[in-house]
Design an enzyme around this catalytic site. Sequence first.
Site, PDB file in Angstrom:
ATOM      1  N   LYS A 129      26.064  44.844  45.845  1.00  8.89           N
ATOM      2  CA  LYS A 129      25.248  43.655  45.565  1.00  8.89           C
ATOM      3  C   LYS A 129      25.634  42.520  46.511  1.00  8.89           C
ATOM      4  O   LYS A 129      26.787  42.120  46.561  1.00  8.89           O
ATOM      5  CB  LYS A 129      25.439  43.248  44.110  1.00  8.89           C
ATOM      6  CG  LYS A 129      25.006  44.333  43.110  1.00  8.89           C
ATOM      7  CD  LYS A 129      25.364  43.975  41.687  1.00  8.89           C
ATOM      8  CE  LYS A 129      26.852  43.900  41.495  1.00  8.89           C
ATOM      9  NZ  LYS A 129      27.226  43.631  40.082  1.00  8.89           N
TER      10      LYS A 129
ATOM     11  N   THR B  75      25.191  31.312  37.109  1.00 11.51           N
ATOM     12  CA  THR B  75      25.150  32.743  37.409  1.00 11.51           C
ATOM     13  C   THR B  75      26.251  33.518  36.686  1.00 11.51           C
ATOM     14  O   THR B  75      26.584  34.629  37.071  1.00 11.51           O
ATOM     15  CB  THR B  75      25.285  32.970  38.924  1.00 11.51           C
ATOM     16  OG1 THR B  75      26.500  32.342  39.389  1.00 11.51           O
ATOM     17  CG2 THR B  75      24.098  32.399  39.679  1.00 11.51           C
TER      18      THR B  75
ATOM     19  N   GLY C 252      28.007  35.964  34.435  1.00 10.88           N
ATOM     20  CA  GLY C 252      27.611  37.203  33.769  1.00 10.88           C
ATOM     21  C   GLY C 252      26.505  37.983  34.456  1.00 10.88           C
ATOM     22  O   GLY C 252      25.982  38.941  33.871  1.00 10.88           O
ATOM     23  N   THR C 253      26.166  37.622  35.689  1.00 20.30           N
ATOM     24  CA  THR C 253      25.071  38.338  36.354  1.00 20.30           C
ATOM     25  C   THR C 253      25.413  39.812  36.586  1.00 20.30           C
ATOM     26  O   THR C 253      24.557  40.678  36.438  1.00 20.30           O
ATOM     27  CB  THR C 253      24.710  37.686  37.694  1.00 20.30           C
ATOM     28  OG1 THR C 253      25.907  37.470  38.451  1.00 20.30           O
ATOM     29  CG2 THR C 253      24.004  36.357  37.490  1.00 20.30           C
ATOM     30  N   GLY C 254      26.666  40.092  36.949  1.00 10.88           N
ATOM     31  CA  GLY C 254      27.052  41.486  37.179  1.00 10.88           C
ATOM     32  C   GLY C 254      26.977  42.321  35.921  1.00 10.88           C
ATOM     33  O   GLY C 254      26.447  43.439  35.929  1.00 10.88           O
ATOM     34  N   CYS C 255      27.504  41.786  34.835  1.00  9.52           N
ATOM     35  CA  CYS C 255      27.449  42.490  33.546  1.00  9.52           C
ATOM     36  C   CYS C 255      25.999  42.702  33.120  1.00  9.52           C
ATOM     37  O   CYS C 255      25.613  43.796  32.686  1.00  9.52           O
ATOM     38  CB  CYS C 255      28.168  41.685  32.466  1.00  9.52           C
ATOM     39  SG  CYS C 255      29.894  41.291  32.813  1.00  9.52           S
TER      40      CYS C 255
END
Length: 258
Positions: free
Chosen positions: A173, A205, A207-210
């Site tokens: 990402k 942003t 928690g975007t990965g989770c």
Amino acid sequence: MYVALSIAGSDSGGGAGIQADLKTFQRFGVYGTTALTLVTVQNTVGVRAVELLSAGLVTQQIAAVAEDFEVRAAKTGALGSTAIIEAVASAVGEHAFPNLVVDPVMISKHGDPLLDEGAVEVLKTRLFPKAALVTPNLHEAAALLGRGVGSEEEMRDAARAVWDLGAAAALVKGGHLPGGEAVDLLYDGAHFVRLAAPRIETVHTHGTGCTNSAAIAALLARGKTMVEADHEAKDFISRAIAGAPGIGHGHGPVDHLA
């Protein structure tokens, strides 16, 4: 009702970890189950403390879910220690969960370490080979591979290198790269798929990965192909960032129901 399992940590601020995963599963019409690995004391400003659960308790939680539900997809988030990674790798292998999405959470949005250094090799050797997808951001890819990832071409090299560690596919990402687009690269050992969306300038942003990996797991649980799931999750996370509620005094959460 499709069932997905999140094996991850708790975020007391509700923007990341198991809290974000459950909200995202619900958004996609998937019933969420959990195995808690660690508890963080955090909000949008930073992480104040982290306490790990025992590896044995993590194993028991996974077993309890597996014995009672037909898990169609699972995802991992913050695991915290070598012992927990070993336990999770053994459990997902024993229960043969399909569609395992591994989000290699090592550093929080605020720069706080969430995985001890010695556990990185165990993550790569024990858990990645069981994964349908591994989803590192640029910082995580750099930590996994021991080299910087600062361009789209280097993202391609990183995706190949992560795939070489044994996962069926790798999604690198590129949200931290400069430019007008936020670009992710999906690689399955044979083909690259470029996923791009307009960059949204915002501090919200957290928690975007989770959230992104939970969306992919939910879509896989619903029977989408990997490419379909990644495309739809990319569109969703862009809307989630654009619709962030703007709460908190730091990196606020996204809109998990976007």
